[in-house]
Design a protein around this motif. Sequence first.
Motif, mmCIF file in Angstrom:
data_model
loop_
_atom_site.group_PDB
_atom_site.id
_atom_site.type_symbol
_atom_site.label_atom_id
_atom_site.label_comp_id
_atom_site.label_asym_id
_atom_site.label_seq_id
_atom_site.Cartn_x
_atom_site.Cartn_y
_atom_site.Cartn_z
ATOM 1 N N SER A 6 0.841 -1.197 0.000
ATOM 2 C CA SER A 6 0.000 0.000 0.000
ATOM 3 C C SER A 6 0.880 1.252 0.000
ATOM 4 N N PRO A 7 0.439 2.284 -0.705
ATOM 5 C CA PRO A 7 1.188 3.545 -0.660
ATOM 6 C C PRO A 7 1.134 4.194 0.731
ATOM 7 N N ARG A 8 0.292 3.680 1.598
ATOM 8 C CA ARG A 8 0.199 4.213 2.961
ATOM 9 C C ARG A 8 1.413 3.865 3.822
ATOM 10 N N TRP A 9 2.189 2.852 3.445
ATOM 11 C CA TRP A 9 3.293 2.417 4.309
ATOM 12 C C TRP A 9 4.304 3.513 4.592
ATOM 13 N N GLY A 10 4.605 4.348 3.622
ATOM 14 C CA GLY A 10 5.539 5.446 3.875
ATOM 15 C C GLY A 10 5.021 6.360 4.972
ATOM 16 N N ALA A 11 3.754 6.731 4.874
ATOM 17 C CA ALA A 11 3.156 7.597 5.885
ATOM 18 C C ALA A 11 3.071 6.892 7.238
ATOM 19 N N ILE A 12 2.756 5.608 7.227
ATOM 20 C CA ILE A 12 2.669 4.846 8.482
ATOM 21 C C ILE A 12 4.018 4.809 9.179
ATOM 22 N N LEU A 13 5.070 4.543 8.427
ATOM 23 C CA LEU A 13 6.404 4.486 9.037
ATOM 24 C C LEU A 13 6.831 5.855 9.563
ATOM 25 N N ILE A 14 6.537 6.909 8.827
ATOM 26 C CA ILE A 14 6.860 8.251 9.304
ATOM 27 C C ILE A 14 6.060 8.564 10.563
ATOM 28 N N LEU B 152 12.405 -7.252 24.972
ATOM 29 C CA LEU B 152 11.050 -7.691 24.636
ATOM 30 C C LEU B 152 10.217 -6.460 24.317
ATOM 31 N N PRO B 153 9.276 -6.582 23.377
ATOM 32 C CA PRO B 153 8.507 -5.394 23.014
ATOM 33 C C PRO B 153 7.595 -4.921 24.139
ATOM 34 N N ARG B 154 7.535 -3.619 24.321
ATOM 35 C CA ARG B 154 6.621 -3.019 25.292
ATOM 36 C C ARG B 154 5.193 -3.138 24.772
ATOM 37 N N THR B 155 5.041 -3.025 23.454
ATOM 38 C CA THR B 155 3.755 -3.194 22.790
ATOM 39 C C THR B 155 3.708 -4.612 22.230
ATOM 40 N N PRO B 156 2.773 -5.443 22.705
ATOM 41 C CA PRO B 156 2.696 -6.819 22.193
ATOM 42 C C PRO B 156 2.401 -6.842 20.692
ATOM 43 N N PRO B 157 2.938 -7.816 19.964
ATOM 44 C CA PRO B 157 2.726 -7.886 18.514
ATOM 45 C C PRO B 157 1.253 -7.839 18.087
ATOM 46 N N HIS B 158 0.369 -8.480 18.849
ATOM 47 C CA HIS B 158 -1.054 -8.448 18.483
ATOM 48 C C HIS B 158 -1.600 -7.013 18.563
ATOM 49 N N THR B 159 -1.241 -6.289 19.609
ATOM 50 C CA THR B 159 -1.664 -4.899 19.761
ATOM 51 C C THR B 159 -1.073 -4.041 18.651
ATOM 52 N N ALA B 160 0.198 -4.259 18.358
ATOM 53 C CA ALA B 160 0.859 -3.517 17.285
ATOM 54 C C ALA B 160 0.181 -3.803 15.943
ATOM 55 N N ARG B 161 -0.169 -5.053 15.706
ATOM 56 C CA ARG B 161 -0.812 -5.440 14.440
ATOM 57 C C ARG B 161 -2.175 -4.759 14.297
ATOM 58 N N CYS B 162 -2.956 -4.727 15.363
ATOM 59 C CA CYS B 162 -4.256 -4.042 15.334
ATOM 60 C C CYS B 162 -4.068 -2.554 15.052
ATOM 61 N N PHE B 163 -3.067 -1.955 15.670
ATOM 62 C CA PHE B 163 -2.757 -0.547 15.466
ATOM 63 C C PHE B 163 -2.387 -0.294 14.002
ATOM 64 N N LEU B 164 -1.546 -1.150 13.448
ATOM 65 C CA LEU B 164 -1.149 -1.012 12.040
ATOM 66 C C LEU B 164 -2.340 -1.198 11.108
ATOM 67 N N ARG C 91 -5.420 -0.431 11.664
ATOM 68 C CA ARG C 91 -6.192 0.815 11.684
ATOM 69 C C ARG C 91 -5.508 1.870 10.823
ATOM 70 N N LEU C 92 -4.186 1.956 10.897
ATOM 71 C CA LEU C 92 -3.462 2.940 10.087
ATOM 72 C C LEU C 92 -3.521 2.616 8.610
ATOM 73 N N LEU C 93 -3.664 1.345 8.271
ATOM 74 C CA LEU C 93 -3.783 0.936 6.877
ATOM 75 C C LEU C 93 -5.182 1.202 6.324
ATOM 76 N N GLY C 94 -6.042 1.741 7.142
ATOM 77 C CA GLY C 94 -7.384 2.055 6.685
ATOM 78 C C GLY C 94 -8.407 1.042 7.132
ATOM 79 N N GLY C 95 -8.079 0.313 8.186
ATOM 80 C CA GLY C 95 -9.024 -0.658 8.715
ATOM 81 C C GLY C 95 -9.041 -1.975 7.974
ATOM 82 N N VAL C 96 -8.200 -2.110 6.984
ATOM 83 C CA VAL C 96 -8.136 -3.348 6.217
ATOM 84 C C VAL C 96 -7.320 -4.352 7.003
ATOM 85 N N ALA C 97 -7.919 -5.490 7.312
ATOM 86 C CA ALA C 97 -7.166 -6.532 8.027
ATOM 87 C C ALA C 97 -6.246 -7.232 7.055
#
Length: 139
Positions: A20-28, A118-130, A132-138
């Motif tokens: 997705s072209p959103r990845w640049g914005a997500i990483l920033i 170890l991550p402070r943010t669990p991978p499942h939480t991080a994945r849900c967050f990502l 949402r940033l991708l536009g809600g697309v799972a």
Amino acid sequence: MNEIEFERLFDFLKRFPNISPRWGAILIFLIGRCEGFVESATFNTEQTHDYLVDQTIELLSSLPETATDTDFADLIAREFEGWYMTAFGESANWDITKQPYHLWACENKLSEAVIQSLPRTPPHTARCFLNRLLGGVAV
């Protein structure tokens, strides 16, 4: 983030035509959420954006050029360095998914800032967050 790092990150992402072209914005956005953290942890000897752009490009270099949004989301959710950044305050701890570090630091007295093994943010939480940033697309 300065213009050189911005260009470097976006030029690197061009090698992945299937994302997705959103990845640049997500990483920033993620890097921006961490702004000021590395300065706190290293007493201003390094800058967060320099450190995270380098770490993120190195991390994503492990993916093939055919990588998809799912591949990106899985890797970033597990291994983006920002998830491992931990800041403890006297009354609250920083959560990258809730607010930028620099705002948290203005509201809280910092006790300790470390990058944990170890991550402070669990991978499942991080994945849900990502997602949402991708536009809600799972992915």
